[in-house]
Design a protein around this motif. Structure first.
Motif, short mmCIF file in Angstrom:
data_model
loop_
_atom_site.label_atom_id
_atom_site.label_comp_id
_atom_site.label_asym_id
_atom_site.label_seq_id
_atom_site.Cartn_x
_atom_site.Cartn_y
_atom_site.Cartn_z
N UNK A 77 24.64 -5.59 -1.17
CA UNK A 77 24.14 -4.21 -1.21
C UNK A 77 22.69 -4.08 -0.77
N UNK A 78 22.14 -5.15 -0.20
CA UNK A 78 20.69 -5.11 0.10
C UNK A 78 20.42 -4.71 1.55
N UNK A 79 19.21 -4.21 1.76
CA UNK A 79 18.77 -3.94 3.13
C UNK A 79 18.22 -5.26 3.67
N UNK A 80 18.76 -5.70 4.81
CA UNK A 80 18.26 -6.96 5.38
C UNK A 80 17.61 -6.67 6.73
N UNK A 81 16.38 -7.14 6.89
CA UNK A 81 15.63 -6.86 8.11
C UNK A 81 15.15 -8.14 8.78
N UNK A 82 15.22 -8.17 10.12
CA UNK A 82 14.71 -9.31 10.88
C UNK A 82 13.42 -8.87 11.58
N UNK A 135 0.83 -1.21 0.00
CA UNK A 135 0.00 0.00 0.00
C UNK A 135 0.86 1.26 0.00
N UNK A 136 2.12 1.12 0.40
CA UNK A 136 3.03 2.29 0.37
C UNK A 136 3.85 2.35 -0.90
N UNK A 137 3.52 1.50 -1.87
CA UNK A 137 4.19 1.60 -3.15
C UNK A 137 5.35 0.63 -3.33
N UNK A 138 5.63 -0.18 -2.32
CA UNK A 138 6.68 -1.18 -2.51
C UNK A 138 6.13 -2.32 -3.34
N UNK A 139 7.03 -3.09 -3.93
CA UNK A 139 6.59 -4.20 -4.78
C UNK A 139 7.23 -5.49 -4.28
N UNK A 140 6.40 -6.54 -4.14
CA UNK A 140 6.93 -7.80 -3.62
C UNK A 140 7.49 -8.63 -4.76
N UNK A 141 8.67 -9.23 -4.54
CA UNK A 141 9.27 -10.06 -5.59
C UNK A 141 9.49 -11.47 -5.06
N UNK A 142 9.74 -12.39 -5.99
CA UNK A 142 9.74 -13.81 -5.66
C UNK A 142 11.08 -14.33 -5.16
N UNK A 143 12.17 -13.61 -5.41
CA UNK A 143 13.48 -14.12 -5.00
C UNK A 143 14.26 -13.03 -4.26
N UNK A 144 15.16 -13.45 -3.35
CA UNK A 144 15.98 -12.46 -2.65
C UNK A 144 16.83 -11.66 -3.63
N UNK A 145 17.28 -12.34 -4.71
CA UNK A 145 18.16 -11.67 -5.68
C UNK A 145 17.47 -10.47 -6.33
N UNK A 168 15.33 -8.55 -5.05
CA UNK A 168 14.83 -7.56 -4.09
C UNK A 168 15.89 -6.55 -3.68
N UNK A 169 15.40 -5.35 -3.39
CA UNK A 169 16.28 -4.34 -2.79
C UNK A 169 16.33 -4.58 -1.27
N UNK A 170 15.27 -5.17 -0.73
CA UNK A 170 15.14 -5.34 0.71
C UNK A 170 14.70 -6.78 1.01
N UNK A 171 15.44 -7.44 1.92
CA UNK A 171 15.07 -8.81 2.29
C UNK A 171 14.56 -8.78 3.72
N UNK A 172 13.33 -9.25 3.93
CA UNK A 172 12.76 -9.28 5.27
C UNK A 172 12.54 -10.73 5.69
N UNK A 173 12.92 -11.03 6.92
CA UNK A 173 12.81 -12.40 7.39
C UNK A 173 11.98 -12.40 8.66
#
Ligand code: SAM
Ligand code: SF4
Length: 554
Positions: free
Chosen positions: A189-194, A146-156, A158-163
């Motif tokens: 170079x990615x943002x990684x979030x837990x 809803x904030x304009x981000x787009x979900x992708x199917x692979x970590x590669x 993505x700009x941001x990986x959330x776990x």
């Protein structure tokens, strides 16, 4: 449906029309140029559904889920959504092609920008753990979309990986750090979030063990995620959301649901029960219930979108306390949810034995849409161990709840959780847990070896049980339950059951789904498309974990 704004997930684009994922529909909507070339793909849009077109579709099969709407006869073609076909030419006995007027969806009120990737705003979200975690991820994904981000199917990609993580047992928590190591290798170079329980439990220490992580956010702080991500985008290297003393629940305007037919809804978050072994009160914070009107509004919206099964979630779902003036009891809420037009099955999990009352059994007896399955974790059959666990009931009190359930007018299946090897559990205590299986006659048991967890009272207890003994006890539980379950499933031979079809096998004419008692059943049918529909199936064979059947014909 008419005029009701709905969020839909845009799955594909044909030559000129967008295809939303409304419950497997094959209906397209909107003309491409209506959006000035904006990319709706994999984005969410607020749509106003309008009955503004009629055209013919081929219906390959008809499910039995007819419901009247707009004064016309309406039936659900199992190949399409159960709310788009209105037909008064419907041939009740027919499985032939019929011409139908179709409600088409046009984008008349797109309220947001879609898939705005100006900031490289793509995210990959992996989830580990229970159904509540799965559903939290659906809401987190919705919030970001809803904030304009787009979900992708692979970590590669993505700009941001959330776990989204789980820490209920030690093994689960260990897995998180090895996974974070893999993510580091896959994208420097990615943002990684837990997110989730490990984030809450380990807090800032995650930055020490995995310095490449830049976001740590517990479940009670999900509402603030967009602001935290904005801080990261602004160059902040480490951002945390670790408050869990909130009295708010996490509600989102959009939830990106993974399952097109069964929808989860959290009605109560956190836990106030304080079992001695459990991290949940620490990782998910205090109990807080969602208002009944807001729950019912979402259920109505889900039904409009074609969902026919909802599952109400909570760590102790039956401890629900309506915070609104209606003060609806949990059993009353169940009955109201079942009343929503289009809803055919209502599940709920997990029930805590202490708060389990006769009103829940009476509600199930009264309303067939309430599924005949209750998950009622016992944890141990020994009152001494239950006391040490601070479970707040004795063996006898638990068995009284089982007797309540067994006294229902229709059979209700019961499943449970058991922990073996809690500190101080003697052979005699364990024998009481084994005998509990005989007395309760469960339809399923989830057995766990006790795992000491940080921030829990039982961490300080002496008298640990060796891993070897824990393993032996778990194997004994599993073997005893295997025998009980096999016999219980065998007793179902010849019965005809309603099955909600959720899987198509690679083998021709083979399908599987769930009965209302939550048993998995595979069956054969000559129908071309059954996914998302309800089918009557006769049980022809049984095993420990599932049943086998044939589509029943009148
Ligand atoms: N709220 C639910 C209840 O009251 O039973 C359970 C939630 S918990 C996520 C799921 C199951 O994990 C529990 O029922 C328990 O059997 C198991 N569990 C929780 N903490 C554990 C621990 N420290 N070691 C082993 N199993 C544990
Ligand atoms: Fe954990 Fe007990 Fe709460 Fe269940 S009831 S979440 S086991 S503390």
């Amino acid at each position: 449906m008419e005029g009701i704004p709905n969020y839909v997930f845009v799955r594909s684009l044909t030559a000129s029309r967008w295809r939303p994922r409304i419950s497997n529909t094959s209906l397209g909507f909107g003309e491409r140029d209506q959006h000035n070339g904006a990319d709706l793909l994999e984005g969410y849009g607020r749509l106003r559904i309008q009955m503004n077109k009629a055209f013919d579709i081929g219906v390959e099969s008809l499910s039995a889920s007819g419901r009247a709407d707009n004064g016309g006869l309406e039936r659900s073609p199992s190949v399409h959504t159960n709310h788009i076909v209105h037909s008064n030419k419907f041939d009740a006995s027919g499985k032939t092609t019929v011409d139908c007027g179709v409600v088409s969806a046009d984008v008349t009120a797109a309220s947001r920008s879609f898939g705005d990737t100006a900031n490289g705003g793509t995210f990959f979200l992996e989830t580990f753990g229970c159904q509540m975690n799965d559903h939290d991820s659906e809401k987190v994904a919705g919030l970001l979309l809803s904030r304009g981000y787009r979900q992708v199917e692979t970590p590669e990609a993505a700009r941001m990986i959330l776990y989204n993580t789980c820490s209920i047992r030690e093994k689960a928590a260990q897995k998180v750090f090895s996974r974070l190591g893999e993510y580091r290798e896959r994208g420097a170079d990615k943002i990684i979030g837990v997110l989730g329980c490990v984030a809450q439990q380990e807090g800032q220490d995650i930055f020490k063990r995995a310095p490449w992580v830049s976001l740590v956010c517990g479940s009670a702080s999900y509402r603030k995620l967009p602001e935290m991500l904005a801080e990261l985008e602004a160059g902040n290297k480490r951002v945390t959301g670790l408050d869990n003393d909130t009295d708010e629940t996490f509600e989102t305007e959009i939830t990106r649901r993974d399952n097109p037919w069964r929808a989860y809804l959290t009605i109560i978050e956190g836990c106030d029960k304080a079992c001695a072994y459990c991290v949940v009160p620490h990782t998910r914070g205090p109990e807080r219930s969602r208002g009944s009107e807001s729950i019912l509004r979402e259920v109505r919206q889900l039904a409009e979108l074609g969902y026919s099964e909802v599952q109400l979630l909570g760590q102790t779902v039956n401890s629900y306390v309506d915070p609104t003036a209606r003060r609806m009891k949990f059993s009353e809420l169940l009955l109201e949810v079942a009343q929503v037009a289009g809803i055919r099955r209502v599940r709920f999990t997990t029930s805590h034995p202490r708060d389990f009352g006769v009103d829940i059994v009476e509600a199930i007896d009264r309303e067939p849409k309430l599924c005949d399955h209750i998950h009622l974790p016992v944890q141990s059959g020994s009152t001494k161990v239950l006391r040490a666990m601070a479970r707040t009931y004795t063996r006898e009190e638990y068995l009284e709840k089982i007797a309540l359930i067994r006294s229902a007018r229709r059979p209700i299946s019961i499943t449970t959780d058991i922990i073996v090897g809690f500190p101080g559990e003697t052979d005699e205590d364990f024998a009481e847990t084994l005998s509990m299986l005989d007395e309760a006659q469960y339809d399923g048991v989830f057995g766990f070896k006790y795992s000491p967890r940080p921030n829990t009272p039982s961490l300080a207890l002496n008298d640990p049980i060796s891993e070897e003994i824990k393993g032996q006890r778990l194997a004994m539980i599993q073997e005893k339950q295997r025998v009980i379950q096999t016999a219980r499933n065998l007793a179902m031979l010849g019965q005809e059951l309603d099955v909600f079809v959720s899987n198509k096998s690679r083998r021709e004419n083979q399908w599987s789904g769930h009965t209302t008692s939550n048993r998995v059943i595979s069956f054969s049918s000559q129908e071309k498309e059954l996914l998302g529909s309800y089918v009557r199936v006769k049980v022809t064979d049984s095993g420990t974990g599932s049943l086998v059947g044939l589509e029943a014909r009148d």
